[in-house]
Motif scaffolding. Structure first.
Motif, PDB file in Angstrom:
ATOM      1  N   ARG A  45       0.815  -1.228   0.000  1.00  0.00           N
ATOM      2  CA  ARG A  45       0.000   0.000   0.000  1.00  0.00           C
ATOM      3  C   ARG A  45       0.840   1.265   0.000  1.00  0.00           C
ATOM      4  NH1 ARG A  45      -5.411  -0.814   0.593  1.00  0.00           N
ATOM      5  NH2 ARG A  45      -6.025  -2.801   1.530  1.00  0.00           N
ATOM      6  N   ARG A  46       2.019   1.230   0.627  1.00  0.00           N
ATOM      7  CA  ARG A  46       2.786   2.481   0.782  1.00  0.00           C
ATOM      8  C   ARG A  46       3.457   2.921  -0.516  1.00  0.00           C
ATOM      9  NH1 ARG A  46       6.547  -1.340   1.934  1.00  0.00           N
ATOM     10  NH2 ARG A  46       8.654  -0.882   1.179  1.00  0.00           N
ATOM     11  N   LEU A  47       3.487   2.039  -1.529  1.00  0.00           N
ATOM     12  CA  LEU A  47       4.201   2.354  -2.769  1.00  0.00           C
ATOM     13  C   LEU A  47       3.236   2.775  -3.872  1.00  0.00           C
ATOM     14  CD1 LEU A  47       6.686  -0.671  -2.858  1.00  0.00           C
ATOM     15  CD2 LEU A  47       7.054   1.594  -1.871  1.00  0.00           C
ATOM     16  N   SER A  48       3.636   3.769  -4.655  1.00  0.00           N
ATOM     17  CA  SER A  48       2.885   4.091  -5.865  1.00  0.00           C
ATOM     18  C   SER A  48       3.534   3.348  -7.035  1.00  0.00           C
ATOM     19  CB  SER A  48       2.861   5.591  -6.118  1.00  0.00           C
ATOM     20  OG  SER A  48       4.178   6.066  -6.292  1.00  0.00           O
ATOM     21  N   MET A  49       2.768   3.144  -8.077  1.00  0.00           N
ATOM     22  CA  MET A  49       3.213   2.266  -9.165  1.00  0.00           C
ATOM     23  C   MET A  49       3.128   2.965 -10.512  1.00  0.00           C
ATOM     24  SD  MET A  49       1.736  -1.514 -10.080  1.00  0.00           S
ATOM     25  CE  MET A  49       2.456  -2.494 -11.399  1.00  0.00           C
ATOM     26  N   THR A  50       4.139   2.723 -11.338  1.00  0.00           N
ATOM     27  CA  THR A  50       4.137   3.197 -12.724  1.00  0.00           C
ATOM     28  C   THR A  50       4.420   1.997 -13.626  1.00  0.00           C
ATOM     29  OG1 THR A  50       5.094   5.297 -12.016  1.00  0.00           O
ATOM     30  CG2 THR A  50       5.192   4.797 -14.376  1.00  0.00           C
ATOM     31  N   ILE A  51       3.585   1.796 -14.627  1.00  0.00           N
ATOM     32  CA  ILE A  51       3.812   0.709 -15.589  1.00  0.00           C
ATOM     33  C   ILE A  51       4.434   1.308 -16.849  1.00  0.00           C
ATOM     34  CG2 ILE A  51       2.722  -1.078 -17.004  1.00  0.00           C
ATOM     35  CD1 ILE A  51       0.579  -1.336 -14.824  1.00  0.00           C
ATOM     36  N   ASP A  52       5.657   0.882 -17.154  1.00  0.00           N
ATOM     37  CA  ASP A  52       6.353   1.404 -18.333  1.00  0.00           C
ATOM     38  C   ASP A  52       5.994   0.614 -19.590  1.00  0.00           C
ATOM     39  OD1 ASP A  52       7.837   3.403 -16.955  1.00  0.00           O
ATOM     40  OD2 ASP A  52       9.154   1.832 -16.183  1.00  0.00           O
ATOM     41  N   ARG A  53       5.832  -0.699 -19.429  1.00  0.00           N
ATOM     42  CA  ARG A  53       5.519  -1.576 -20.573  1.00  0.00           C
ATOM     43  C   ARG A  53       4.684  -2.728 -20.058  1.00  0.00           C
ATOM     44  NH1 ARG A  53      11.099  -2.710 -23.916  1.00  0.00           N
ATOM     45  NH2 ARG A  53       9.688  -3.269 -25.590  1.00  0.00           N
ATOM     46  N   ARG A  65       7.572   0.095 -12.091  1.00  0.00           N
ATOM     47  CA  ARG A  65       8.345   0.663 -10.979  1.00  0.00           C
ATOM     48  C   ARG A  65       7.432   0.923  -9.803  1.00  0.00           C
ATOM     49  NH1 ARG A  65       9.712   5.873 -13.328  1.00  0.00           N
ATOM     50  NH2 ARG A  65       8.410   5.271 -15.082  1.00  0.00           N
ATOM     51  N   HIS A  66       7.920   0.588  -8.617  1.00  0.00           N
ATOM     52  CA  HIS A  66       7.250   0.975  -7.378  1.00  0.00           C
ATOM     53  C   HIS A  66       8.050   2.113  -6.762  1.00  0.00           C
ATOM     54  CE1 HIS A  66       4.970  -3.022  -6.976  1.00  0.00           C
ATOM     55  NE2 HIS A  66       4.091  -2.054  -7.079  1.00  0.00           N
ATOM     56  N   ARG A  67       7.346   3.095  -6.191  1.00  0.00           N
ATOM     57  CA  ARG A  67       8.035   4.268  -5.641  1.00  0.00           C
ATOM     58  C   ARG A  67       7.582   4.546  -4.216  1.00  0.00           C
ATOM     59  NH1 ARG A  67       8.150   8.776  -9.688  1.00  0.00           N
ATOM     60  NH2 ARG A  67       5.915   8.395  -9.542  1.00  0.00           N
ATOM     61  N   GLU A  68       8.578   4.748  -3.339  1.00  0.00           N
ATOM     62  CA  GLU A  68       8.324   5.174  -1.965  1.00  0.00           C
ATOM     63  C   GLU A  68       7.910   6.652  -1.961  1.00  0.00           C
ATOM     64  OE1 GLU A  68       8.738   3.283   0.801  1.00  0.00           O
ATOM     65  OE2 GLU A  68      10.307   1.800   0.405  1.00  0.00           O
ATOM     66  N   ALA A  69       7.334   7.099  -0.859  1.00  0.00           N
ATOM     67  CA  ALA A  69       6.936   8.512  -0.736  1.00  0.00           C
ATOM     68  C   ALA A  69       8.136   9.440  -0.913  1.00  0.00           C
ATOM     69  CB  ALA A  69       6.275   8.746   0.625  1.00  0.00           C
ATOM     70  N   ASP A  70       9.333   8.991  -0.500  1.00  0.00           N
ATOM     71  CA  ASP A  70      10.528   9.844  -0.618  1.00  0.00           C
ATOM     72  C   ASP A  70      11.148   9.805  -2.013  1.00  0.00           C
ATOM     73  OD1 ASP A  70      11.723   7.385  -0.766  1.00  0.00           O
ATOM     74  OD2 ASP A  70      12.826   7.531   1.116  1.00  0.00           O
TER      75      ASP A  70
END
Lengths: 160, 160
Positions: A45-53, A65-70
């Protein structure tokens, strides 16, 4: 709360994840392969997600990619072996922070009485690779992701 | 005679094949990825080989067929994970007579004093899958193929 069953037998290089969902296998297949749906549930839940392909075809590549708040990012990529379908998905998987440690995943969707069991078998190149994956906090990520998938399924059902 | 060392530890889902060749790693990489070379050596002596696809790139697909003298064919296919290079090749592997039993192979080429050790790690979805592969006569096929590769290397050296 419905929790994923994760089985990792001592000394083996594989693990299996089993989880039941209140949805058809067609809907689950969509949730795993439609980027607009996948982005809503995969990972902790704490990670935001970006789908590149997400090229859903034999030989198609995927990367997210998963990204932390920082802002710290964790990227993953792989390739589909065979054409993904409701009968199953076979794909390679590599965490880019751990290059060369590739695993092979096979997913199936088994529907019964309107519910579908997702079964994932992941096999690693060594027992140590598998154990490191488990110790990375995989269980929390898997279960939080599947809870978000429950919520997505409920939203989709509400919208119908 | 230089024989491949095949290690399959009891209870594991993987096996490793190790073999030294009298050639540079660049030449060995070519022998594994140039269809005009690969077709001359891969597999047991009694089988003829046809390469249908060999797309040497990230996500590229490969397929080849081995044929007995009586016309019976055995086909195999897979996909490359990451771009194949002299640093290594990672690919999926499936025998079409055994659909769904996919394995993951990682090859490396380690050169020392003009000789190169090829190391192949293959990991299967279960111990039973791995054991069935070994019992299929893999060792004979591997060793006959590698002997043909020795001969190909000698021919290429003679032609230089």
């Amino acid at each position: 709360m419905n929790k994923a069953i994760i089985v990792a037998e001592p000394g083996l290089q594989s693990l299996t994840i089993t989880r039941e969902f209140d949805a058809s296998r067609e809907l689950l297949f969509r949730a795993f392969t439609d980027p607009d749906l996948l982005v809503q549930w995969l990972g902790p839940r704490r990670l935001s997600m970006t789908i590149d392909r997400l090229e859903v075809r034999d030989g198609g590549m995927w990367r997210y990619r998963h990204r932390e708040a920082d802002g710290v990012e964790f990227a993953f990529h792989g390739v589909f072996h065979g054409a993904p379908s409701v009968d199953g998905i076979v794909q390679t998987f590599e965490y880019e922070g751990w290059p060369g440690r590739v695993s092979l995943e096979a997913l199936t969707f088994e529907e019964r009485d309107g519910k579908t069991t997702v079964r994932q078998n992941a096999v690693y190149q060594s027992v140590a690779d598998r154990d490191a994956m488990i110790e990375s906090g995989m269980e929390t990520g898997v279960n939080e992701g599947f809870e978000k998938l429950d919520e997505l399924i409920a939203r989709l059902a509400g919208g119908q």
